[in-house]
Each structure stands twice: as C-alpha cells, then as structure tokens.
Design an enzyme around this catalytic site. Sequence first.
Site, short mmCIF file in Angstrom:
data_model
loop_
_atom_site.label_atom_id
_atom_site.label_comp_id
_atom_site.label_asym_id
_atom_site.label_seq_id
_atom_site.Cartn_x
_atom_site.Cartn_y
_atom_site.Cartn_z
N GLY A 1 25.52 -14.38 27.19
CA GLY A 1 25.28 -13.41 28.25
C GLY A 1 26.59 -12.95 28.85
CG ASN A 2 27.09 -8.98 30.27
OD1 ASN A 2 27.96 -8.46 29.58
ND2 ASN A 2 25.84 -8.56 30.29
CB THR B 1 27.93 -18.71 26.40
OG1 THR B 1 28.57 -17.43 26.35
CG2 THR B 1 27.46 -19.10 25.00
CE1 TYR C 1 13.07 0.07 26.25
CE2 TYR C 1 15.16 0.57 25.20
CZ TYR C 1 14.45 0.21 26.33
OH TYR C 1 15.11 -0.01 27.52
CG ASP D 1 19.48 -10.62 26.73
OD1 ASP D 1 19.36 -9.49 26.19
OD2 ASP D 1 19.91 -10.76 27.90
CG ASP E 1 16.75 -13.27 31.51
OD1 ASP E 1 17.29 -14.03 32.34
OD2 ASP E 1 17.03 -13.30 30.30
CB THR F 1 25.85 -13.01 60.34
OG1 THR F 1 25.98 -12.33 61.59
CG2 THR F 1 26.30 -12.09 59.22
#
Length: 262
Positions: free
Chosen positions: A8-9, A12, A101, A110, A130, A186
């Site tokens: 993933g970005n 992993t 698609y 993924d 996800d 806050t």
Amino acid sequence: MLLVIDVGNTNTVLGVFNGNTLIQDWRIRTIRESTVDEFNLLAKALFVDKKIDLSTIKRTVISSVVPPINSILDTFCTRYLNQKPLWIDPASVKNLMPICYSNPAEVGADRIVNAVAAFERYKTSMIIIDFGTATTFDAISAKGEYLGGAITPGVMISAEALFQRASKLPRVEIFRRPQNVIGKNTIDSIKSGIIYGNGALVDGMVKRMSKEMGTTPKVIATGGLAVLIADASETIEIVDNALTLEGLRIIADQPVFSEGQR
C-alpha cells in the site's frame, strides 16, 4: 508455504500461509527508495525472528498500488526465493470476478483482492470499506460482480491536512474515540470530528450505495483504522483485517495459478 505481500502507499503487509492457515503476518512501512538488498535484509530478520525458514516459501503472490516497489519485490523473489511471483491485477482475476468498471485496469489490485476474499467468505451482496491511505468503498453484487465504488481521502490524510493548514490546532493522536460527540476542549473536538465524522461518512455512503444497489448489503471493514471507525459507525457489521491477505491466498490457490507456480 505461501508468502503473500500487499503493498500500500503507507504500509506493506506480509503474511505466510501454511495451507489455509495464516501463521504469521507483519506490517512494515512502504519505503519507495528501498533497494532489493535492503528489503531482503528486512525480510530475513522478520522471518528469523519468527523462526520461519525462507527456503520453505514455495510460492509468492503480490498485490501493489506502488509501481516503484514492484521491480524491487520482483527481483527479491527471483534472486532470494528462486521463484517468479504471481502479480495480481484485474486481468489476472477476470475469471474469478466480473469487473463492471468502464476500464477494469483502473481498479486497484488491493480492491479486487478484497472483493474476491469477501465474496468467497460471505457469498452475498456487500460493501467493503478499506481504511488505508485512501478510504475506498467497493460494491459487490449477490452474483459476485464487482460493481464499482468510491474513493475518499483517508482518515490520516484528512487529519494531517487539518494539522498542516490550521496553525492554531494542535496535532492529536487518534487511538480511541472520545466518549462524547460534543467535545469540551479542542483536542476532544478534533478527535470527535475525525472519528465520528468518518463514521458518519461511512454511514452516509453505505446508505447511498445500498439504495443504488437495490439490496441490503453486508458491510465489511478492513484496514489499519477499521476497528476505530467501526466503533463510531452504525452500519459496519464486520471488521476483517486479514481480508486482503486471505484474498491473495484464495487467488493463489486457484488451479490456473497454483499449478503454474509449483
């Protein structure tokens, strides 16, 4: 044994299966500047720590949304595991799940892996959420068709943008939801907005997608923050953090793939 890798970005995830059983998994940072040798040293250290011999890995399957990492992993597998990995993309699973698609190649690996795993487990219409660098929503029909979905900025990306652009707001750590939606300071107000706000985002998207699907889909969440946001959502039914790894195993065990890798 089977090694599965989901790139993933941000993170992993690696997992080792013995048959259908996930015996070990790890989550490491995705480092685009890593070299093959550096990845090998890290992988060896992880395996040694858990007393797993790399030579017992007979097959490897990988999904990745980070192209710069792909050549590193491909070389790692051929050089250190003496095998070619199976790379997952929409074309490789077209016989397992129709992808409705306009351009199937655009669907992240993924997302397809999650869809295959979820339908194999639950055999019904569903929405898979996800929580990664981006938060993705994927709709699956009762026939096992990938219908499409939606993509929003991830929980941490949204939070980071807030901290960077609003100079007077403190950076907060998000580990658990605040007791009340109405914050009295806050920090609690920020936590409420991030956690309950994302929970409401999920509930709103599920309602709209369910209406378009014309069904009452099962709602499944996965990803690093799935447990946290599920606690603030009224629609998430199942949290399954092994979904992607399980999907990679299911795909790898299909005869068309498993026979070619033996």
